[in-house]
Write an enzyme that holds these catalytic residues in place. Sequence first.
Site, PDB file in Angstrom:
ATOM      1  N   LYS A  54     -38.186 -68.547  -8.968  1.00 37.21           N
ATOM      2  CA  LYS A  54     -39.040 -68.859  -7.810  1.00 37.21           C
ATOM      3  C   LYS A  54     -40.459 -69.158  -8.285  1.00 37.21           C
ATOM      4  O   LYS A  54     -41.098 -70.106  -7.813  1.00 37.21           O
ATOM      5  CB  LYS A  54     -39.061 -67.684  -6.821  1.00 37.21           C
ATOM      6  CG  LYS A  54     -37.821 -67.648  -5.952  1.00 37.21           C
ATOM      7  CD  LYS A  54     -37.680 -66.364  -5.156  1.00 37.21           C
ATOM      8  CE  LYS A  54     -36.325 -66.341  -4.452  1.00 37.21           C
ATOM      9  NZ  LYS A  54     -35.948 -65.034  -3.910  1.00 37.21           N
ATOM     10  N   GLN A  98     -38.642 -59.344  -2.642  1.00 39.81           N
ATOM     11  CA  GLN A  98     -37.269 -59.578  -3.104  1.00 39.81           C
ATOM     12  C   GLN A  98     -36.370 -58.420  -2.659  1.00 39.81           C
ATOM     13  O   GLN A  98     -36.643 -57.252  -2.958  1.00 39.81           O
ATOM     14  CB  GLN A  98     -37.268 -59.715  -4.640  1.00 39.81           C
ATOM     15  CG  GLN A  98     -35.947 -60.074  -5.245  1.00 39.81           C
ATOM     16  CD  GLN A  98     -35.477 -61.497  -4.900  1.00 39.81           C
ATOM     17  OE1 GLN A  98     -36.270 -62.431  -4.896  1.00 39.81           O
ATOM     18  NE2 GLN A  98     -34.199 -61.637  -4.610  1.00 39.81           N
ATOM     19  N   ASP A 121     -39.756 -65.854   4.420  1.00 43.22           N
ATOM     20  CA  ASP A 121     -38.326 -65.531   4.425  1.00 43.22           C
ATOM     21  C   ASP A 121     -37.786 -65.518   5.861  1.00 43.22           C
ATOM     22  O   ASP A 121     -36.574 -65.447   6.061  1.00 43.22           O
ATOM     23  CB  ASP A 121     -38.119 -64.138   3.805  1.00 43.22           C
ATOM     24  CG  ASP A 121     -37.178 -64.164   2.620  1.00 43.22           C
ATOM     25  OD1 ASP A 121     -36.644 -65.255   2.319  1.00 43.22           O
ATOM     26  OD2 ASP A 121     -36.989 -63.107   1.990  1.00 43.22           O
TER      27      ASP A 121
END
Length: 297
Positions: A54, A98, A121
Amino acid sequence: MTATIIDGKAFAANLRERIGAMAADFERQAGRKAGLAVVLVGDDAASQVYVRSKGKATLAANMESFTHLLPGDTTQDDLLAMVDTLNANPKVDGILVQLPLPAHLDEQAVVDRILPSKDVDGLTPVSTGQLALGLPGLVPCTPLGSLMLLKDQLGDLSGMDAVVIGRSILVGKPMAQLLLDANATVTIAHSRTKNLPEVVSRADIVVAAVGRPEMVKAEWLKDGATVIDVGINRLAPEGGAEKGRLVGDVDFAGASERAGAITPVPGGVGPMTIAVLLRNTLVAAHRNAGLSPPESL
Ligand code: NDP
């Protein structure tokens, strides 16, 4: 019939390139780069790989990348304080914690702490509510990437019968919501669904997000259906290999003889997730800077 193989890897590479160009335009307009912060708690090897890729993809798309690696024994208060710091940092447009977090941490409380304007997200209650209400917000990356592949393949989804297998907050539910917004007729199947093969057999579009290797069989599918396989499952290693093969939730070999189009695993939905994360970061950056995101994002 032999299905068209939907090349998510190529689609995602093209999307990332376009995002890179738009991110350079953003920098010229806003006088700063768009920024994405990723927080990882603990030393899970797979998560470390995701976080590294990422970070690289963020830099390659002309954005600033902030990576915070915290020890596995980080406390809830320390993690919340980190989120608060990132919420307050004007260089950070998107925050991704994460998941999964180590068991002693309260995942929902951590996600809830992220400012909705930085929730790339799309998992906070505000983002989830915006999606349900059809308001502009930030949508979870994997389902939005799956929708992009479907629209690219099929064009207008109006009136199509879609079955989403799986109802997680991360994939199944937002996927169903997006398909509904696109005017498909949507069924959500899950572990209590009766006669899943019969439910799937009605679908023009099947999205499998279950986490069970090759569970969806070719004979369940309607001829010519479009199949999006979100599942990522690693099989047990064979013949002395160090790692087993990666397979999806759909029996790819069989289904590709029956479906009209299908995503492979790997190389289908997987690469879309990071591309859409960058897309969400750039959308958030525009809004945070008081600019309108480009229409084509
Ligand atoms: P979850 O485990 O959170 O959800 C799985 C869903 O599948 C649940 O809703 C569950 O139903 C349903 N389910 C389980 N067994 C069956 C069954 N026998 N029949 C029908 N439905 C069933 O998984 P996620 O949604 O997070 O992920 C799904 C898959 O997608 C995983 O393989 C994951 O690795 C992959 N994934 C891939 C991503 C990518 O980038 N490509 C990103 C995110 C996930 P119930 O609710 O009743 O328990």
